[in-house]
Design an enzyme around this catalytic site. Structure first.
Site: not given
Ligand code: SF4
Length: 514
Positions: A219, A303, A331, A333, A401, A431
């Protein structure tokens, strides 16, 4: 000279799907072994229905046998026997799967390793006599791993049918012909153990369709993060410190490590005054503050779509909302987003977590999402929040996203037409794992693989249509390697199902822009 050790087996090999043509359909595999002792060792671990053919010792007899073999009906050809090892890393009893003319060799070697054997794929040299010391060194320098007299002429008899060569090492540069008796016994034991695996390889062969999901693979956020590390490496040279894996993919991380990136878990592993890159998954304000206190030069590869969620968390918290963050605990994030407003944010992973939520004010609840969630699963938790808190505020635009959403829609379309889906991606890639779950929810078995070596041959038997996708952090090169490996198992018709196209690109941070 050819001896048939047992009757051919009718109907062996994979079953093609209805209406599909497989020129080798219904044809049994044929296993060839030059010497009687080799054929007997292989024969011992196979059912009587499998044909093991003794083809004779030496190049001349192999050539004669090849003429006989080319007139026989068979689906796949497997050449097995002992061979000479050319490199010092090989030991008696090691197995070498010939890579020339066999694109699935690495996959077969990996299956042999899963069976507990020492196996690797590599080039096997054709020689016309027992090999001598100087010749071993010469062939090893030319990139060959093993040598034998019969494999090349026998393998040629396969024509355009799938072929595999498995040689068990009896002698090596360290243990040349003087040790051939003990080495030979080790090699015969390895051949015996390899025989059922060779049979599994044959059962995995067949004509099949490969459906590529589009979009798949990198991505915009992952491409940007990798480019940032590459640019810092080019500008500053190694080492370049990166907090956490830059993206969750073993291939990408291994490649950057070889080029000088050093991945660390925490900032205390980064020397004072050094440059550190923050990964695509983002960091909490506490990590930024620590980097500043330590005088580290930070280049942020977070990102922009993750940064957007961080900004929403700050905004909702500043307005007095309790923020329910839908995501997976642990995770990176999620930890980064939770850290933006730790006193106001609560992780909710399921509808049961929603039921247990105790907000300060039930009329001031908002929710956000991890960017890489399953669209369907996250929608269920969001619905539970709306049910319990009718005034709940949603994010301004979707937090999951575009890349996650598009890859899930694409794999869903492919899964509906496939017997099996392979998802290229690493186990810690959220993902990618969600893509496997998407297929399973659609009723199609799916497997997460880092590369072709992870494909278990048992998955493929009977699968005449295979779907293939790749998570947002898995490189396109891995997809190409998987296609090449599958093409070694029989005719492969490759097509792509594109559900949408992507053109999103993110700009680079100013520190590496020029
Ligand atoms: S948020 Fe989406 S676009 Fe951004 S790095 Fe993760 S998977 Fe890729």
């Amino acid at each position: 000279m050819t001896d048939t050790v047992s009757r051919p087996r009718a109907g062996a090999g994979p079953q093609p799907g209805p209406g599909r043509q497989d020129p080798a359909a219904g044809q049994a595999a044929l296993i060839c072994a030059p010497m009687r002792i080799e054929a007997a060792a292989i024969r011992r671990r196979l059912p009587d229905s499998v044909t093991v053919l003794r083809t004779g010792y030496g190049t001349a007899r192999a050539g004669q046998a090849a003429e006989d073999i080319s007139r026989r009906p068979f689906g796949q050809l497997i050449v097995m026997g002992v061979g000479a090892g050319l490199t010092a890393e090989l030991a008696p009893g090691d197995l070498v799967v010939g890579s020339d003319g066999c694109p699935s060799a690495a996959m077969l070697a990996a299956e042999l390793r899963r069976a507990g054997l020492r196996a690797r794929a590599g080039r096997i040299a054709a020689v016309h006599h027992l090999i001598r010391r100087a010749e071993r060194a010469r062939l090893a320098a030319a990139g060959f791993l093993a040598a034998d007299m019969e494999s090349a002429p026998l393998a040629a008899a396969a024509g355009d049918r799938p072929v595999a060569v498995i040689r068990a090492i009896s002698d090596t540069p360290r243990r040349p012909l003087a040790g051939i008796v003990s080495g030979g016994l080790a090699a015969l034991a390895a051949l015996r153990a390899a025989a059922p695996v060779a049979q599994r390889w044959a059962a995995a062969c067949g004509s099949r369709q490969l459906l590529l999901a589009g979009p798949r693979s990198f991505c915009a956020g992952v491409e940007r993060a990798i480019e940032i590390v590459e640019r810092v490496l080019a500008r500053q040279g190694a080492p370049v410190y990166v907090r956490k894996q830059i993206v969750h993919n073993t291939r990408v991380v291994g490649d950057l490590e070889r080029r000088g990136a050093v991945f660390v878990d925490e900032l205390d592993q980064v020397p004072d005054g050094a440059t550190v890159v923050f990964s695509a998954h983002g960091v909490s304000p506490a990590v930024r503050a620590e980097a500043s206190r330590r005088g580290l030069a930070v280049i942020d590869a977070t990102c922009p779509l993750v940064s957007k969620v961080h900004a929403e968390a700050r905004r909702f918290a500043a307005d007095g909302y309790t923020v329910a963050l839908i995501g997976h605990g642990g995770h990176e994030e999620v930890e980064g987003t939770l850290g933006e407003a730790p006193d106001s944010t609560v992780l909710v992973q399921t509808a049961a977590d929603v039921a247990a939520l105790r907000p300060r004010d039930p009329d001031r609840v908002a929710y956000l999402m991890q960017t890489t969630l399953s669209v369907d699963e996250a929608a269920e938790v969001a619905a539970a929040l709306r049910d319990r808190f009718p005034a709940v505020r949603a994010p301004g635009s979707d937090d999951i996203c575009y890349a996650t959403t598009n890859r899930q829609a694409a794999v869903r379309a492919v899964a509906a037409a496939s017997d099996l889906v392979l998802v290229a991606g690493s186990a810690n890639s959220s993902n990618s794992v969600r893509l496997v779950e998407t297929c399973e929810r659609a009723g199609t078995p799916a497997h997460l693989i880092d590369g072709p070596d992870d494909i278990e041959l048992g998955w493929l038997a009977g699968a005449s249509v295979i779907g293939l996708t790749a998570g947002a952090s898995a490189p396109p090169a891995v997809v190409a390697e998987i296609i090449a490996a599958l093409s070694g198992l029989g005719p492969l018709s490759v097509s792509e199902r594109v559900t949408t196209t992507e053109s999103i690109r993110f700009g680079l941070p100013k520190e590496v822009r020029h």
